[in-house]
Design a protein around this motif. Sequence first.
Motif, PDB file in Angstrom:
ATOM      1  N   ALA A  20      57.251 -21.563 -15.366  1.00 17.99           N
ATOM      2  CA  ALA A  20      56.850 -22.505 -16.415  1.00 17.99           C
ATOM      3  C   ALA A  20      55.342 -22.540 -16.567  1.00 17.99           C
ATOM      4  O   ALA A  20      54.611 -22.629 -15.573  1.00 17.99           O
ATOM      5  CB  ALA A  20      57.362 -23.901 -16.091  1.00 17.99           C
ATOM      6  N   LEU A  21      54.876 -22.492 -17.810  1.00 17.61           N
ATOM      7  CA  LEU A  21      53.466 -22.723 -18.129  1.00 17.61           C
ATOM      8  C   LEU A  21      53.321 -24.169 -18.569  1.00 17.61           C
ATOM      9  O   LEU A  21      53.959 -24.597 -19.534  1.00 17.61           O
ATOM     10  CB  LEU A  21      53.013 -21.783 -19.251  1.00 17.61           C
ATOM     11  N   VAL A  22      52.496 -24.929 -17.848  1.00 15.17           N
ATOM     12  CA  VAL A  22      52.307 -26.348 -18.152  1.00 15.17           C
ATOM     13  C   VAL A  22      50.851 -26.576 -18.539  1.00 15.17           C
ATOM     14  O   VAL A  22      49.945 -26.400 -17.718  1.00 15.17           O
ATOM     15  CB  VAL A  22      52.683 -27.235 -16.950  1.00 15.17           C
ATOM     16  N   CYS A  23      50.626 -26.989 -19.771  1.00 17.02           N
ATOM     17  CA  CYS A  23      49.265 -27.201 -20.277  1.00 17.02           C
ATOM     18  C   CYS A  23      48.784 -28.621 -19.962  1.00 17.02           C
ATOM     19  O   CYS A  23      49.586 -29.545 -19.838  1.00 17.02           O
ATOM     20  CB  CYS A  23      49.230 -26.973 -21.787  1.00 17.02           C
ATOM     21  N   GLY A  24      47.474 -28.766 -19.851  1.00 13.99           N
ATOM     22  CA  GLY A  24      46.902 -30.073 -19.554  1.00 13.99           C
ATOM     23  C   GLY A  24      47.473 -30.652 -18.285  1.00 13.99           C
ATOM     24  O   GLY A  24      47.811 -31.835 -18.214  1.00 13.99           O
ATOM     25  N   SER A  25      47.562 -29.826 -17.238  1.00 13.45           N
ATOM     26  CA  SER A  25      48.391 -30.160 -16.082  1.00 13.45           C
ATOM     27  C   SER A  25      47.634 -30.660 -14.866  1.00 13.45           C
ATOM     28  O   SER A  25      48.176 -30.664 -13.763  1.00 13.45           O
ATOM     29  CB  SER A  25      49.232 -28.939 -15.694  1.00 13.45           C
TER      30      SER A  25
END
Length: 262
Positions: A10-15
């Motif tokens: 999973a790519l999680v932005c603003g993480s």
Amino acid sequence: MNLDLTGKTALVCGSTQGIGRASAVELALLGTNVVLMARNEEKLQETISGLDTSRGQAHRYIVADFAEASAVSDAISKHLASYPDMHILINNTGGPAGGPLIDAQADAFVQTFHNHLLNNQALVQAVVPAMKKAGYGRIVNIISTSVKQPIVGLGVSNTIRGAVAQWSKTLSLEIAQFGITVNNVLPGYTRTARLDSVLSMRAKSTGKTEEEVTTQMQQEIPTGRFVEPEEVGAAVAFLCTPAAASINGINVPVDGGRTGSL
């Protein structure tokens, strides 16, 4: 119920904070290999060190500033060249400064449109080929309850969040045939740095104390309290699981029941 995400990436932005961080934590607990994306490398390293690795997960991070043109696209392309697997994308970035719509300048709309919709589009175009190859994809966009009920004092945000919701619904119709779902999670008043700024703005504009504003806002919520980031993260993670395979193209408010529409 199949909630197992072992082997998925999973790519999680603003993480590194708030809802993004909470989502990354929840996904890791379900077995996901998490790729964090944010602009502060020190905070990325701190966050990654706290993610669960009990199922042999390999977590990584990408440094990118969503405010810089092409930075996000370039960063994800470089990452995928070395690590091509990607099954989940969590689109999440901070909202613009608050204020009345009538006072907003054109560049505020342009910058917010870029930060949210155009970056989302670039990321989707980068990761969907890998999702198609895997026959499994989950795209979750963290937006706002303002797509159902505009929030007073957040004029630019209300406008662009609505555009992202329409983009998301359209995308959900186009790629579901490949085993890829697209959904939106709509956080209500959630205990994040963003909420702190909203409380401060409302206090200044009304002449009330932040404590008075807090009480007033909580009285608008049927549960009588603000949402915790972990509660939003749990909703995000569920939408990414095999159990949620037929949930597609919807908006999911996580707001304690505050939103006044169905």
